[in-house]
Design an enzyme around this catalytic site. Structure first.
Site, PDB file in Angstrom:
ATOM      1  N   CYS A  39       0.827  -1.215   0.000  1.00 59.00           N
ATOM      2  CA  CYS A  39       0.000   0.000   0.000  1.00 59.00           C
ATOM      3  C   CYS A  39       0.861   1.264   0.000  1.00 59.00           C
ATOM      4  O   CYS A  39       0.535   2.254  -0.665  1.00 59.00           O
ATOM      5  CB  CYS A  39      -0.921   0.010   1.215  1.00 59.00           C
ATOM      6  N   ASP A 132     -20.671  12.453 -14.728  1.00 59.61           N
ATOM      7  CA  ASP A 132     -22.084  12.208 -14.446  1.00 59.61           C
ATOM      8  C   ASP A 132     -22.273  11.380 -13.179  1.00 59.61           C
ATOM      9  O   ASP A 132     -23.389  10.977 -12.851  1.00 59.61           O
ATOM     10  CB  ASP A 132     -22.755  11.502 -15.631  1.00 59.61           C
TER      11      ASP A 132
END
Length: 216
Positions: A39, A132
């Site tokens: 990570c 959107d």
């Protein structure tokens, strides 16, 4: 839960800041835990590429199942990994999902990977949202495999290009390479839409479906 509705109480400052997409594209990428090796390398690379995502009007958002205070401390390690001053600031927010509420709602938990308490970890999920607020792409990696953020940037280039033009991007396409005319477009319409020309590759089948044109 739509990306535009991620609750603000999961966010801190300055490493973790409010999530606002407005009319931008967005990327949400989850991580199994703070202070873990893979990570840390991923967020380091994401931070290095942040200016490129910004150029493309993309809001980057990370998620990890630890607290805000842990995120802030982890940011120092990430910056140090990149060879930068160990500050608490990254160029994108990290959502503090310590109770795994968002991870559950968004289907991000890995059923096979668990922490030392036996709790499931988040998988390495990538969600790309359009202006959107609709999901345009999702990619799932196991906890043991780090993501390629250069590939994610390439995917964003393809998504943005094909959202505006009736084209598709072929294998290994990169920004500036020629693109393909979508199969549903008739030849006469393609000639009008792509004045730089349409090249059709001849195939043994005689079918003329491999049609290329310079990137619009």
């Amino acid at each position: 839960m739509p990306i535009a509705q991620i609750p603000g109480q999961n966010l801190g400052s300055p490493c973790v800041s409010p999530v606002v997409l407005a009319f931008r594209w967005g990327i949400l990428f989850s991580h199994p835990r703070d202070f873990t090796p893979v990570c840390t390398t991923e967020l380091g690379r994401a931070a290095k590429l942040a200016p490129e995502f910004s150029k493309r009007n993309v809001k980057m958002i990370a998620l990890s199942i630890d607290t805000v205070s842990e995120h802030l401390a982890w940011c120092k390690d990430i910056n140090a990994y990149n060879g930068d001053p160990p500050t608490e600031t990254l160029p994108f927010p990290i959502i503090a999902d310590a109770k795994r509420e968002l991870a559950v709602q968004l289907g991000m938990l890995d059923p096979d990977e668990r922490d030392k308490e036996g709790m499931p970890l988040t998988a390495r999920v990538v969600f790309v949202f359009g202006p959107d607020k609709k999901l345009k792409l999702s990619i799932l990696y196991p906890a043991t495999t780090g993501r390629n953020f250069d590939e994610i940037l390439r995917v964003v280039d393809s998504l943005q290009l094909t959202a505006k033009n009736k084209v598709a991007t072929p294998v290994d396409w990169k920004r500036g390479d020629r693109v393909m005319v979508v199969p549903s477009m008739p030849d006469d319409e393609a000639k009008k839409m792509f004045p730089d020309g349409v090249f059709t590759k001849e195939l043994p089948s005689g079918k003329k479906y491999l049609r290329y044109t310079p990137q619009p």
